[in-house]
Design a protein around this motif. Structure first.
Motif, PDB file in Angstrom:
ATOM      1  N   GLY A 160       6.739  -6.116   2.931  1.00 50.27           N
ATOM      2  CA  GLY A 160       6.773  -7.170   3.939  1.00 50.27           C
ATOM      3  C   GLY A 160       7.149  -6.701   5.326  1.00 50.27           C
ATOM      4  O   GLY A 160       7.590  -7.508   6.161  1.00 50.27           O
ATOM      5  N   TYR A 182       1.230  -1.922  -5.995  1.00 56.04           N
ATOM      6  CA  TYR A 182       1.619  -1.063  -4.879  1.00 56.04           C
ATOM      7  C   TYR A 182       2.741  -0.112  -5.288  1.00 56.04           C
ATOM      8  O   TYR A 182       2.754   1.064  -4.894  1.00 56.04           O
ATOM      9  CB  TYR A 182       2.062  -1.915  -3.687  1.00 56.04           C
ATOM     10  CG  TYR A 182       0.993  -2.842  -3.159  1.00 56.04           C
ATOM     11  CD1 TYR A 182      -0.333  -2.431  -3.078  1.00 56.04           C
ATOM     12  CD2 TYR A 182       1.308  -4.139  -2.758  1.00 56.04           C
ATOM     13  CE1 TYR A 182      -1.315  -3.287  -2.612  1.00 56.04           C
ATOM     14  CE2 TYR A 182       0.331  -5.000  -2.282  1.00 56.04           C
ATOM     15  CZ  TYR A 182      -0.978  -4.577  -2.218  1.00 56.04           C
ATOM     16  OH  TYR A 182      -1.947  -5.418  -1.748  1.00 56.04           O
ATOM     17  N   ARG A 188       2.668  -6.531  -5.824  1.00 49.50           N
ATOM     18  CA  ARG A 188       3.760  -5.592  -5.565  1.00 49.50           C
ATOM     19  C   ARG A 188       3.837  -4.537  -6.663  1.00 49.50           C
ATOM     20  O   ARG A 188       4.116  -3.369  -6.391  1.00 49.50           O
ATOM     21  CB  ARG A 188       5.089  -6.334  -5.444  1.00 49.50           C
ATOM     22  CG  ARG A 188       6.247  -5.414  -5.052  1.00 49.50           C
ATOM     23  CD  ARG A 188       7.572  -6.159  -4.967  1.00 49.50           C
ATOM     24  NE  ARG A 188       8.658  -5.220  -4.698  1.00 49.50           N
ATOM     25  CZ  ARG A 188       9.178  -4.979  -3.513  1.00 49.50           C
ATOM     26  NH1 ARG A 188       8.691  -5.600  -2.451  1.00 49.50           N
ATOM     27  NH2 ARG A 188      10.171  -4.115  -3.354  1.00 49.50           N
ATOM     28  N   ASP A 212      -3.778  -6.128  -5.468  1.00 49.89           N
ATOM     29  CA  ASP A 212      -3.021  -6.819  -4.417  1.00 49.89           C
ATOM     30  C   ASP A 212      -1.742  -7.465  -4.961  1.00 49.89           C
ATOM     31  O   ASP A 212      -1.494  -8.653  -4.776  1.00 49.89           O
ATOM     32  CB  ASP A 212      -3.893  -7.884  -3.752  1.00 49.89           C
ATOM     33  CG  ASP A 212      -3.277  -8.403  -2.453  1.00 49.89           C
ATOM     34  OD1 ASP A 212      -2.438  -7.675  -1.878  1.00 49.89           O
ATOM     35  OD2 ASP A 212      -3.613  -9.528  -2.034  1.00 49.89           O
ATOM     36  N   THR A 232       3.422  -2.830   4.208  1.00 51.78           N
ATOM     37  CA  THR A 232       3.199  -4.108   4.886  1.00 51.78           C
ATOM     38  C   THR A 232       3.108  -5.281   3.907  1.00 51.78           C
ATOM     39  O   THR A 232       3.696  -6.334   4.130  1.00 51.78           O
ATOM     40  CB  THR A 232       1.925  -4.048   5.748  1.00 51.78           C
ATOM     41  OG1 THR A 232       0.818  -3.631   4.928  1.00 51.78           O
ATOM     42  CG2 THR A 232       2.096  -3.063   6.890  1.00 51.78           C
ATOM     43  N   ARG A 233       2.383  -5.105   2.801  1.00 48.60           N
ATOM     44  CA  ARG A 233       2.216  -6.210   1.851  1.00 48.60           C
ATOM     45  C   ARG A 233       3.283  -6.196   0.757  1.00 48.60           C
ATOM     46  O   ARG A 233       3.778  -7.245   0.341  1.00 48.60           O
ATOM     47  CB  ARG A 233       0.830  -6.150   1.217  1.00 48.60           C
ATOM     48  CG  ARG A 233      -0.310  -6.347   2.205  1.00 48.60           C
ATOM     49  CD  ARG A 233      -1.648  -6.403   1.487  1.00 48.60           C
ATOM     50  NE  ARG A 233      -2.753  -6.532   2.425  1.00 48.60           N
ATOM     51  CZ  ARG A 233      -4.043  -6.604   2.059  1.00 48.60           C
ATOM     52  NH1 ARG A 233      -4.376  -6.556   0.774  1.00 48.60           N
ATOM     53  NH2 ARG A 233      -4.977  -6.713   2.978  1.00 48.60           N
ATOM     54  N   VAL A 268      -0.481  -0.130   3.106  1.00 44.41           N
ATOM     55  CA  VAL A 268      -0.646  -1.422   2.440  1.00 44.41           C
ATOM     56  C   VAL A 268       0.623  -1.778   1.679  1.00 44.41           C
ATOM     57  O   VAL A 268       1.073  -2.926   1.675  1.00 44.41           O
ATOM     58  CB  VAL A 268      -1.859  -1.381   1.488  1.00 44.41           C
ATOM     59  CG1 VAL A 268      -2.022  -2.719   0.774  1.00 44.41           C
ATOM     60  CG2 VAL A 268      -3.126  -1.057   2.255  1.00 44.41           C
TER      61      VAL A 268
END
Length: 447
Positions: free
Chosen positions: A45, A170, A167, A165, A41-42, A38
């Motif tokens: 990017g 993450y 950056r 959700d 990818t999120r 996750v």
């Protein structure tokens, strides 16, 4: 229940410290496994294909570095090497959130993976020197049990961060993973192993071990890579280690694309596997390091994994309830194969490693799981799943053959072990009638 819980706690001493370090490390691994895709990818990017390519490059480079790192572990000491590798991983894991391009992602991920490949053989060698030959397999079993529990906890704690959700959330997953490596390094640094010293005074009560001879650096093929029987053992174990890919890739994809069983059964099957592994790994590893015990363990592993594949094959054209029931039985059989494979691999990889270069041998054996992580996903997704139920039957034959071939492989290893022991006995024979100077020169030359 009290007895069972107490049986999962290692006795006081280095074994408990090693288990604590492994648990902390695995909590970080749980963070990474649950949140890394996750994040990539999120958070960064990247698309899924780029992530896959990046991991493939990192694993390939890590594969090439594994044996040299094992040799370095022999030279500077397993504990020191392990602390360095944990800190190395922590530094680059903390850098990962600051990458902003595919190239930077590949470079940093590769540096983290090199640390991963350096940790495994050094940890195996440290277990051997810290707890001794009698308890090392049992200690690895404790560590494996608590690793399963730790990774589950880490994965669960990742869920709230993913829910944000963002950056920053993450990135926090990567920072928490790095922090776990730092804590694990601190635990490892406090472990005393055979040959350690206190205030410059050697630990005279440390168990006696082989004398390690310092050799000058020179470019040559590592001794462990020239040990044919040991390489056969590594290859056999690599095949049996494909149980990892079956649980993570093969069975989930089969459920999704080839059965009527709801996808909700996938996490249920993982929980069954993890729970059984935590509860039973120590018991499965309690049969010692004899050649017979290790050989039987690998044979049983192959037969259990073969049974798993046959059960999965039967789920192709059955009602949903029957398919779910067969999959539960298949995962139980897979877990049995996993537990027997671990016990047999640990036992035999230690028994037939040369003690004076144990780190090097452990690094060669570490090539098995690394190669499995590269080869097995491709083989399972193309050859097995692509052939429908026949693919599972074919894989069952492969597993059964790998289990049965353990007997001749162990026979070769025993012959090699006795040959080395005979050579050492001849070299140290006090009845040798050569001149004193010649005898000393021969004994002190590197072999």
């Amino acid at each position: 229940m009290t007895f069972r819980l107490s049986a999962l706690v290692p006795p006081r001493g280095p074994g408990r410290q090693l288990t604590l370090a492994a648990t902390v490390d695995s909590v970080g691994a749980g963070f990474f496994i649950a949140g890394s895709i996750v994040f990539f990818t999120r958070g960064l990017g990247l698309d899924a294909a780029s992530v896959g390519i990046g991991f493939a490059i990192a694993n390939l480079v890590g594969f090439l570095f594994t044996v040299p790192l094992g040799m370095l572990s022999d030279r500077i000491g397993a504990r020191r090497m392990l602390v360095v590798m944990y800190v190395w991983r922590a530094v680059w894991m903390a850098v990962l959130p600051f990458t902003s391009s595919f190239t930077a992602f590949v470079v940093v991920t590769t540096l983290v993976t090199i640390g991963d490949c350096g940790v495994i053989p050094s940890l195996r060698a440290l277990v051997s020197t810290a707890v001794g030959a009698q308890d090392r397999v049992r200690t690895l079993a404790f560590m494996r049990s608590w690793r399963n529990a730790g990774s589950t906890v880490g994965a669960a704690l990742t869920a709230p961060l993913i829910a944000f959700d963002s950056r920053a959330a993450y990135a926090a997953i990567m920072f928490l993973t790095a922090a776990s490596y730092v804590v694990a390094a601190g635990v490892i640094a406090r472990i005393r192993a055979a040959g350690d010293s206190v205030d410059g005074v050697p630990d005279v009560v440390a168990p006696a071990g082989p004398v390690r001879v310092r050799r000058r650096w020179r470019v040559e093929v590592p001794t462990a890579l020239k040990d044919g029987p040991y390489l056969l053992l590594t290859l056999t174990s690599m095949v049996l280690m494909a149980h990892i890919t079956l649980l993570v890739v093969g069975i989930p994809l089969w459920i999704s694309d080839h059965t009527d069983v709801p996808a909700v059964w996938i996490p249920v099957l993982v929980v069954i596997n993890t729970t059984l592994a935590v509860a039973l790994q120590v018991r499965f590893a309690s049969h010692g390091e004899s050649a017979g015990a290790g050989r039987r363990a690998l044979t049983l592993a192959g037969l259990c994994l073969a049974a798993c594949c046959v059960l999965v094959a039967f789920t192709a054209h059955v009602p949903t309830w029957a398919g779910a029931s067969l999959l539960v039985l298949a995962v139980i059989a897979l877990t049995g194969g996993e537990l027997w494979e671990a016990a047999g691999s640990w036992s035999l990889s230690y028994r037939y490693a040369r003690p004076e270069i144990e780190g090097q041998y452990m690094s060669v054996f570490t090539l098995a799981p690394i190669a499995e992580s590269v080869i097995a996903p491709i083989a399972v997704t193309t050859l097995v799943l692509g052939a429908d139920w026949r693919g599972w039957v074919g894989l069952a034959v492969v597993f059964a053959a790998a289990g049965l071939v353990a007997r001749p492989v162990v026979g070769l290893l025993e012959s090699s072990l006795h040959g080395r022991a005979g050579a050492v006995e001849v070299a140290s024979d006090p009845a040798d009638e050569r001149p004193a100077g010649e005898a000393v020169g021969a004994a002190s030359s590197p072999t």
